[in-house]
Design an enzyme around this catalytic site. Structure first.
Site, mmCIF file in Angstrom:
data_model
loop_
_atom_site.group_PDB
_atom_site.id
_atom_site.type_symbol
_atom_site.label_atom_id
_atom_site.label_comp_id
_atom_site.label_asym_id
_atom_site.label_seq_id
_atom_site.Cartn_x
_atom_site.Cartn_y
_atom_site.Cartn_z
ATOM 1 N N SER A 187 3.095 2.096 -5.429
ATOM 2 C CA SER A 187 3.195 1.228 -6.612
ATOM 3 C C SER A 187 4.050 1.892 -7.694
ATOM 4 O O SER A 187 4.361 1.256 -8.707
ATOM 5 C CB SER A 187 1.805 0.905 -7.159
ATOM 6 O OG SER A 187 1.067 2.086 -7.378
ATOM 7 N N ASP B 281 1.017 7.721 -0.733
ATOM 8 C CA ASP B 281 1.238 6.613 0.193
ATOM 9 C C ASP B 281 2.391 6.907 1.127
ATOM 10 O O ASP B 281 3.425 7.447 0.706
ATOM 11 C CB ASP B 281 1.616 5.353 -0.601
ATOM 12 C CG ASP B 281 0.411 4.483 -0.905
ATOM 13 O OD1 ASP B 281 -0.506 4.431 -0.067
ATOM 14 O OD2 ASP B 281 0.409 3.854 -1.979
ATOM 15 N N GLU C 66 -1.051 1.878 4.911
ATOM 16 C CA GLU C 66 -1.479 0.484 4.971
ATOM 17 C C GLU C 66 -1.485 0.000 6.417
ATOM 18 O O GLU C 66 -0.622 0.386 7.207
ATOM 19 C CB GLU C 66 -0.533 -0.398 4.145
ATOM 20 C CG GLU C 66 -0.587 -0.089 2.671
ATOM 21 C CD GLU C 66 0.241 -1.065 1.831
ATOM 22 O OE1 GLU C 66 0.694 -2.097 2.354
ATOM 23 O OE2 GLU C 66 0.420 -0.758 0.638
ATOM 24 N N GLU D 24 -8.532 -3.362 -0.435
ATOM 25 C CA GLU D 24 -7.937 -3.980 -1.623
ATOM 26 C C GLU D 24 -8.152 -5.490 -1.577
ATOM 27 O O GLU D 24 -7.869 -6.136 -0.555
ATOM 28 C CB GLU D 24 -6.426 -3.655 -1.674
ATOM 29 C CG GLU D 24 -5.726 -4.304 -2.857
ATOM 30 C CD GLU D 24 -4.359 -3.689 -3.174
ATOM 31 O OE1 GLU D 24 -3.950 -2.700 -2.536
ATOM 32 O OE2 GLU D 24 -3.703 -4.230 -4.088
#
Ligand code: KIV
Length: 280
Positions: A59, A97, A129, A196
């Site tokens: 992000s 990440d 992810e 999330e």
């Protein structure tokens, strides 16, 4: 809040938080906190405030670099942000990440990327992810010595497939499949599972099904840890806040007021005053 005020809820701080301390939190029914950070000074403040974990999220693409999505950020950019954060911490465990494009093709690609984040930035773990299809990736990274936090539910890197920012795990057998995915990732070696934008009751069921800790963002209060993006939590970001954010400060207004006052002082000639100058 002073450290002693939260003492009943917190174990004594270790020299450095590691996966074992997050597992202890789950085993002993305690919680831990996580914020994103992307630079040295915020990491230093968060570390000094006692935060157990810091996430160098992809992000950074939106919150630091001004992109519309997380997709453009590269490994090289993540390494710069992650190294800056690691250098700001003493106790917090730092995760970074795996950015879009750095792991999807194979377990080997993921492991090479994860090793770069550990070797070049000094992070203590990575977050990736994706669900069940990445079990082999989790296994290979973990075997290579890199702890992996799996990220399921809404996964922003797949927003083009998921049709935008949407709550995941609603309807049909979505809850069962989320529990299944989380369990497969745990069994593959993930030390924690982040959820999330998942309905609170489903996140609770996932947490109950797993022996490893869970982390939530927009996933209710039953997870072991909670994470927020710091610019949301401290009110630096412009625009509408997601429903799951609690804003603890209004930095955007504070910074704006300070800059306005500075500009006025400069234009009026009241800054610098004599005390800001040097004698000959
Ligand atoms: O990149 C990010 O900020 C995240 C969230 C879970 C906070 O992955």
């Amino acid at each position: 809040m002073a450290e002693n005020e939260i003492a009943p809820y917190a174990a004594p701080a270790p020299a450095r938080y590691r996966t074992v301390h997050l597992q202890q939190a789950k085993d002993e029914g305690r919680r831990f906190a996580m914020l994103t950070a992307y630079d040295f000074q915020m990491a230093q403040i968060f570390d000094e405030a006692g935060l157990e974990t810091i996430l160098v999220g992809d992000s950074a693409a939106n919150n630091v670099m001004g992109h519309a999505t997380t997709l453009p950020i590269t490994m090289d950019e993540m390494i710069v942000f992650a190294g800056s954060v690691v250098r700001g911490t003493r106790r917090a465990m730092v995760l970074a990440d795996l950015p879009f494009g750095s792991y999807e093709l194979s377990a080997q690609q993921a492991t090479e990327s994860a090793i770069r984040l550990v070797k070049e930035a000094g992070v203590h773990a990575v977050k990736m992810e994706g669900g069940e299809r990445y079990a082999e990736h989790v296994g290979m990274m973990t075997d290579a010595g890199v702890p992996v936090m799996a990220h399921i539910g809404f996964t922003p890197q797949s927003e083009n497939v998921l049709g935008g920012y949407r709550v995941q795990g609603r309807g049909g057998d979505a809850a069962e499949s989320m529990i299944h995915e989380a369990t497969v990732l745990q069994d593959a070696g993930a030390f924690a599972v982040l959820m999330e934008m998942v309905p609170a009751d489903i996140a609770r069921r996932v947490d109950e099904a797993l022996h490893v800790p869970t982390v939530g963002i927009g996933a209710g209060g039953a997870t072991t840890g909670q994470v927020l993006v710091w610019q949301d939590m401290l009110g630096l970001r412009a625009g509408k806040m997601p429903r799951f954010v609690k804003q603890y400060a209004d930095l955007r207004s504070e910074v704006s007021q300070a800059v306005t006052a500075y500009r006025r002082d400069v234009l009026e000639g009241t800054f610098p005053a004599p005390e800001h100058g040097f004698e000959s």
